[in-house]
Design an enzyme around this catalytic site. Structure first.
Site, PDB file in Angstrom:
ATOM      1  N   HIS A  37     -22.965  23.523  34.606  1.00 38.66           N
ATOM      2  CA  HIS A  37     -23.441  24.894  34.431  1.00 38.66           C
ATOM      3  C   HIS A  37     -24.672  25.136  35.194  1.00 38.66           C
ATOM      4  N   ASP A  64     -10.665  24.190  27.422  1.00 40.76           N
ATOM      5  CA  ASP A  64     -11.390  24.753  28.772  1.00 40.76           C
ATOM      6  C   ASP A  64     -12.190  23.646  29.619  1.00 40.76           C
ATOM      7  N   ASN A  65     -13.049  23.052  29.117  1.00 37.95           N
ATOM      8  CA  ASN A  65     -13.819  22.014  29.952  1.00 37.95           C
ATOM      9  C   ASN A  65     -12.775  21.183  30.454  1.00 37.95           C
ATOM     10  N   HIS A 106     -19.967  34.792  33.031  1.00 38.21           N
ATOM     11  CA  HIS A 106     -19.333  34.958  34.252  1.00 38.21           C
ATOM     12  C   HIS A 106     -18.322  36.141  34.188  1.00 38.21           C
ATOM     13  N   ASP A 143     -23.373  32.472  27.584  1.00 44.04           N
ATOM     14  CA  ASP A 143     -22.828  31.157  28.394  1.00 44.04           C
ATOM     15  C   ASP A 143     -23.986  30.488  29.258  1.00 44.04           C
ATOM     16  N   SER A 160     -23.240  38.845  34.585  1.00 47.24           N
ATOM     17  CA  SER A 160     -22.456  37.431  34.712  1.00 47.24           C
ATOM     18  C   SER A 160     -23.755  36.464  34.421  1.00 47.24           C
ATOM     19  N   HIS A 203     -11.387  29.139  35.778  1.00 46.34           N
ATOM     20  CA  HIS A 203     -10.263  28.552  34.956  1.00 46.34           C
ATOM     21  C   HIS A 203      -9.149  29.868  34.942  1.00 46.34           C
ATOM     22  N   GLU A 230     -21.045  29.867  24.614  1.00 44.74           N
ATOM     23  CA  GLU A 230     -20.015  29.323  25.166  1.00 44.74           C
ATOM     24  C   GLU A 230     -19.901  27.950  25.551  1.00 44.74           C
ATOM     25  N   LYS A 256     -11.976  25.043  22.521  1.00 50.65           N
ATOM     26  CA  LYS A 256     -12.742  25.443  23.485  1.00 50.65           C
ATOM     27  C   LYS A 256     -12.864  24.253  24.335  1.00 50.65           C
ATOM     28  N   SER A 303     -10.728  29.828  24.804  1.00 48.93           N
ATOM     29  CA  SER A 303     -12.225  30.018  24.531  1.00 48.93           C
ATOM     30  C   SER A 303     -12.527  31.578  24.017  1.00 48.93           C
ATOM     31  N   SER A 325     -20.489  34.054  40.329  1.00 45.44           N
ATOM     32  CA  SER A 325     -19.454  33.765  39.632  1.00 45.44           C
ATOM     33  C   SER A 325     -18.831  35.094  39.449  1.00 45.44           C
ATOM     34  N   ASN A 380     -18.656  26.287  22.010  1.00 43.65           N
ATOM     35  CA  ASN A 380     -18.134  25.259  22.993  1.00 43.65           C
ATOM     36  C   ASN A 380     -17.419  24.030  22.245  1.00 43.65           C
ATOM     37  N   CYS A 382     -11.123  22.959  34.210  1.00 40.67           N
ATOM     38  CA  CYS A 382     -11.582  22.045  35.194  1.00 40.67           C
ATOM     39  C   CYS A 382     -10.864  21.298  35.936  1.00 40.67           C
ATOM     40  N   GLN A 384     -14.526  33.017  20.858  1.00 40.13           N
ATOM     41  CA  GLN A 384     -15.837  33.782  20.952  1.00 40.13           C
ATOM     42  C   GLN A 384     -15.581  35.118  19.951  1.00 40.13           C
TER      43      GLN A 384
HETATM   44  N1  LIG Z   1     -17.730  25.047  35.597  1.00 39.11           N
HETATM   45  C1  LIG Z   1     -17.007  25.161  34.688  1.00 39.11           C
HETATM   46  O1  LIG Z   1     -16.097  25.950  34.386  1.00 39.11           O
HETATM   47  C2  LIG Z   1     -17.530  24.506  33.258  1.00 39.11           C
HETATM   48  C3  LIG Z   1     -16.688  24.384  32.074  1.00 39.11           C
HETATM   49  C4  LIG Z   1     -16.978  23.917  31.038  1.00 39.11           C
HETATM   50  C5  LIG Z   1     -18.248  23.219  31.097  1.00 39.11           C
HETATM   51  N2  LIG Z   1     -19.082  23.336  31.816  1.00 39.11           N
HETATM   52  C6  LIG Z   1     -20.465  22.606  32.061  1.00 39.11           C
HETATM   53  O2  LIG Z   1     -20.200  21.338  32.563  1.00 39.11           O
HETATM   54  C7  LIG Z   1     -21.279  20.391  31.871  1.00 39.11           C
HETATM   55  C8  LIG Z   1     -20.461  19.346  31.256  1.00 39.11           C
HETATM   56  O3  LIG Z   1     -19.950  19.678  30.290  1.00 39.11           O
HETATM   57  P1  LIG Z   1     -19.129  18.904  29.273  1.00 39.11           P
HETATM   58  O4  LIG Z   1     -18.587  19.481  28.132  1.00 39.11           O
HETATM   59  O5  LIG Z   1     -18.112  17.991  29.926  1.00 39.11           O
HETATM   60  O6  LIG Z   1     -20.359  17.932  28.794  1.00 39.11           O
HETATM   61  P2  LIG Z   1     -20.270  16.509  28.136  1.00 39.11           P
HETATM   62  O7  LIG Z   1     -21.477  16.257  27.367  1.00 39.11           O
HETATM   63  O8  LIG Z   1     -18.913  16.306  27.366  1.00 39.11           O
HETATM   64  O9  LIG Z   1     -20.163  15.430  29.551  1.00 39.11           O
HETATM   65  C9  LIG Z   1     -21.341  15.208  30.397  1.00 39.11           C
HETATM   66  C10 LIG Z   1     -21.222  13.488  30.569  1.00 39.11           C
HETATM   67  O10 LIG Z   1     -22.230  13.412  31.486  1.00 39.11           O
HETATM   68  C11 LIG Z   1     -22.786  12.154  31.247  1.00 39.11           C
HETATM   69  N3  LIG Z   1     -23.984  12.109  32.070  1.00 39.11           N
HETATM   70  C12 LIG Z   1     -25.229  12.578  31.481  1.00 39.11           C
HETATM   71  N4  LIG Z   1     -26.233  12.000  32.324  1.00 39.11           N
HETATM   72  C13 LIG Z   1     -25.531  11.529  33.215  1.00 39.11           C
HETATM   73  C14 LIG Z   1     -25.938  10.652  34.557  1.00 39.11           C
HETATM   74  N5  LIG Z   1     -27.370  10.776  34.842  1.00 39.11           N
HETATM   75  N6  LIG Z   1     -25.144  10.206  35.389  1.00 39.11           N
HETATM   76  C15 LIG Z   1     -23.985   9.901  34.909  1.00 39.11           C
HETATM   77  N7  LIG Z   1     -23.322  10.575  33.791  1.00 39.11           N
HETATM   78  C16 LIG Z   1     -24.245  11.204  33.152  1.00 39.11           C
HETATM   79  C17 LIG Z   1     -22.763  12.157  29.835  1.00 39.11           C
HETATM   80  O11 LIG Z   1     -22.703  10.724  29.229  1.00 39.11           O
HETATM   81  C18 LIG Z   1     -21.450  12.912  29.346  1.00 39.11           C
HETATM   82  O12 LIG Z   1     -20.327  11.815  29.221  1.00 39.11           O
HETATM   83  C19 LIG Z   1     -22.099  21.569  31.209  1.00 39.11           C
HETATM   84  O13 LIG Z   1     -23.140  21.800  31.841  1.00 39.11           O
HETATM   85  C20 LIG Z   1     -21.176  22.455  30.642  1.00 39.11           C
HETATM   86  O14 LIG Z   1     -21.969  23.265  30.481  1.00 39.11           O
HETATM   87  C21 LIG Z   1     -18.635  24.183  33.151  1.00 39.11           C
HETATM   88  N1  LIG Z   2     -12.124  32.425  34.751  1.00 37.15           N
HETATM   89  C1  LIG Z   2     -13.211  32.290  33.927  1.00 37.15           C
HETATM   90  N2  LIG Z   2     -14.035  33.263  33.175  1.00 37.15           N
HETATM   91  C2  LIG Z   2     -14.980  33.119  32.389  1.00 37.15           C
HETATM   92  C3  LIG Z   2     -15.692  31.859  32.227  1.00 37.15           C
HETATM   93  C4  LIG Z   2     -15.140  30.803  33.108  1.00 37.15           C
HETATM   94  C5  LIG Z   2     -13.896  30.842  33.695  1.00 37.15           C
HETATM   95  N3  LIG Z   2     -13.689  29.817  34.246  1.00 37.15           N
HETATM   96  C6  LIG Z   2     -14.653  28.948  33.632  1.00 37.15           C
HETATM   97  N4  LIG Z   2     -15.413  29.662  32.938  1.00 37.15           N
HETATM   98  C7  LIG Z   2     -16.700  29.005  32.596  1.00 37.15           C
HETATM   99  C8  LIG Z   2     -16.296  28.660  31.014  1.00 37.15           C
HETATM  100  O1  LIG Z   2     -15.436  27.266  31.068  1.00 37.15           O
HETATM  101  C9  LIG Z   2     -17.298  28.568  29.967  1.00 37.15           C
HETATM  102  O2  LIG Z   2     -16.797  28.369  28.757  1.00 37.15           O
HETATM  103  C10 LIG Z   2     -18.207  27.222  30.291  1.00 37.15           C
HETATM  104  O3  LIG Z   2     -17.881  26.417  29.385  1.00 37.15           O
HETATM  105  O4  LIG Z   2     -18.787  27.170  31.323  1.00 37.15           O
END
Ligand SMILES: NC(=O)c1ccc[n+]([C@@H]2O[C@H](COP(=O)([O-])OP(=O)(O)OC[C@H]3O[C@@H](n4cnc5c(N)ncnc54)[C@H](O)[C@@H]3O)[C@@H](O)[C@H]2O)c1
Ligand SMILES: Nc1nccc2c1ncn2C[C@@H](O)[C@@H](O)C(=O)O
Length: 476
Positions: A344, A233-234, A51, A137, A74, A397, A199, A229, A405, A79, A224, A238, A409
């Site tokens: 993701h 981050d996660n 991103h 990522d 990205s 974030h 990532e 991380k 994070s 994003s 990750n 979030c 990297q």
């Molecule tokens: N948007 C962001 O900034 C950001 C940041 C970090 C991670 N992510 C993404 O978010 C997603 C989750 O990451 P995470 O680290 O929490 O993963 P994780 O594996 O720790 O958590 C996912 C959870 O979802 C549950 N799950 C799976 N299928 C399901 C279903 N059908 N119904 C209900 N629950 C279900 C799993 O049991 C697990 O506990 C990933 O795609 C990751 O890449 C996004």
């Molecule tokens: N401000 C930011 N810059 C870059 C990436 C950013 C972000 N916020 C969330 N992600 C996504 C991350 O959490 C990535 O590590 C993921 O796990 O998706």
């Protein structure tokens, strides 16, 4: 210098925000200071697919400070922060008329065709060569290289079937075009890559799948699963940015509402806590009994989506899985229920199924906020077209948590680039002492004062005074 961004005149604004972000990213600034003389990434040609935000801009300029030659895209069509992209292209010493920074191919609101065109551009240097490192990522860059080499070896690129997602057809078309332009290019690119640092959870899942299938072409470091991380981050990232996304998109009052969080992993835990903090009644769905038990003991109702789909006001999917919320379930939702994903990829919510409903109407409220009106007249509000809403509807974030994070990297890039021979093809995590180093780099900024073990205490718990303090199997 080749690049494609929205508007170079935004560079000064981006530079001002990068300057503020650097103060909030002590880990990255510390590794810059530690390694800028030695320049361990001299000779590294890093293609980054992550991103394109202000925080990522600080990461990019750290990689460059350590000697790397970088090209960037990205990893999501919504994003990119256009002022960050502009500042990186222009660079510290350039101007919009004479940019002297890093080639970036990214802008907010890319089409899928444009997204994969950008990824292809960043995977080829002006001299026709490819990268020797990938910073990924979600795994899209890694996927394009692997599939390109696979299809070159097979002598043909398959046609997408009508059951395939639209994006798969676009990926195949991108490969068909690039192989025709330069036969053997992807085989050569894959052979030139020393490794990839990944990532996020979903990208790491793809890597382990490829390693298990024996198709992984180069070593990978799973960034990750550095504790500093995913447990930061996660979760805490979030916890901050899910509310930011909801507020910027809808300004809806969260207090008093019913919010459903699908998934209670690191991301789900952060989202559930944040929504509870805003006064929502949070309901969790889970498949994993351990995470479900955690949610219950954290005070959340845990039930199935079908049980609550018609009473909830806000939905956030966090699973990394697909088809979490179906079109049929969305048709049962309350009027103006808000539907969002922070996982993701955009397949957690069945957007394709929603669009196919006879008589459905899509009304743009503003970019990345759409009202979908059903034939019976009631509507739902879908954020970022089902793509991750914290980066699609807000700015992701904050810098401080991304510093954790991205320090991982940079360390991972140095590890893989300078010690490649120590990493046969496979998927690795960084050693715990480096994980603890990343944490240490972020303590002063929060006024943390650590306690020091005595030698006797260290001996008593079987660790060194200076760490590592936990066994590898320890769960934080
Ligand atoms: N948007 C962001 O900034 C950001 C940041 C970090 C991670 N992510 C993404 O978010 C997603 C989750 O990451 P995470 O680290 O929490 O993963 P994780 O594996 O720790 O958590 C996912 C959870 O979802 C549950 N799950 C799976 N299928 C399901 C279903 N059908 N119904 C209900 N629950 C279900 C799993 O049991 C697990 O506990 C990933 O795609 C990751 O890449 C996004
Ligand atoms: N401000 C930011 N810059 C870059 C990436 C950013 C972000 N916020 C969330 N992600 C996504 C991350 O959490 C990535 O590590 C993921 O796990 O998706």
């Amino acid at each position: 210098m080749d690049y494609k961004v929205a508007d170079l005149s935004l560079a000064d604004f981006g530079r001002r925000e990068i300057r503020l972000a650097e103060h909030e990213m002590p880990g990255l600034m510390a590794v810059r200071e530690e390694y800028s003389a030695a320049k361990p990434l001299r000779g590294a040609k890093i293609m980054g697919s992550l991103h394109m935000t202000i925080q990522t801009a600080v990461l990019i300029e750290t990689l460059v400070e350590l000697g790397a030659d970088v090209r960037w895209v990205s990893c999501n069509i919504f994003s990119t922060q256009d002022h960050a992209a502009a500042a990186i292209v222009v660079g510290k010493d350039g101007t919009a008329e004479d940019p002297k920074g890093v080639p970036v191919f990214a802008w907010k609101g890319e089409t899928l065709e444009e997204y994969w065109w950008c990824t292809d551009q960043a995977l080829q240097w002006p001299d026709g060569s490819g990268p020797n490192m990938i910073l990924d990522d979600g795994g899209d860059a890694t996927l394009l290289v692997h599939k390109g080499a696979e299809y070159e070896k097979a002598g043909a690129v398959p046609q997408a079937t009508e059951d395939d997602p639209e994006e798969w057809g676009i990926i195949l078309e991108t490969l068909r075009r690039t192989i025709a332009e330069k036969p053997g290019r992807w085989t050569e690119t894959a052979a030139g890559i020393k490794g990839v640092t990944e990532e996020t959870t979903t990208g790491v899942h793809r890597l382990y799948e490829m390693a298990k299938a024996g198709t992984l072409a180069f070593p990978a470091i799973n960034v990750n699963d550095s504790v500093t991380k995913s447990k930061f981050d996660n979760k805490y990232g979030c916890r901050h940015s899910v509310i930011d996304g909801l507020n910027r998109a809808t300004d809806v009052l969260i207090g008093g509402k019913v919010a459903v969080v699908c998934g209670y992993g690191d991301v789900g835990k952060g989202c559930a806590e944040a929504l509870k903090g805003q006064g929502a009644r949070v309901i969790v769905t889970e498949i994993d009994p351990i995470c479900a038990l955690q949610a219950a003991m954290d005070g959340f109702q845990v039930t199935t989506l079908d049980d609550v789909v018609d009473i909830a006001d806000i939905f956030v999917t966090t699973t990394g899985n697909f088809n979490i919320i179906s079109a049929a379930q969305m048709s049962r939702m309350k009027h103006q229920a808000i539907v969002s994903n922070i996982g993701h990829f955009d397949n957690e919510i069945d957007m394709a199924g929603l669009a196919k409903i006879e008589g459905i109407e899509k009304i743009e409220i503003k970019p990345q906020v759409h009202e979908w009106r059903f034939p019976d007249g009631h509507s739902i509000i879908v954020l970022a077209e089902g793509r991750l809403m914290n980066l699609g509807c807000a700015t992701g974030h904050p810098s401080f948590v991304m510093s954790n994070s991205f320090t991982n990297q940079v360390i991972a890039q140095i590890e893989l680039f300078t010690k490649t021979e120590e990493y046969p093809v496979g998927v690795y995590v960084l050693p715990k002492h480096l994980d603890e180093k990343v944490a240490r780099l972020h303590l002063d900024a929060l006024g943390v004062k650590l306690t020091t073990l005595t030698k006797e205490q260290a001996a008593y718990i079987g660790v060194h005074v200076e760490g590592p303090y936990k066994p590898d199997h320890y769960r934080y």
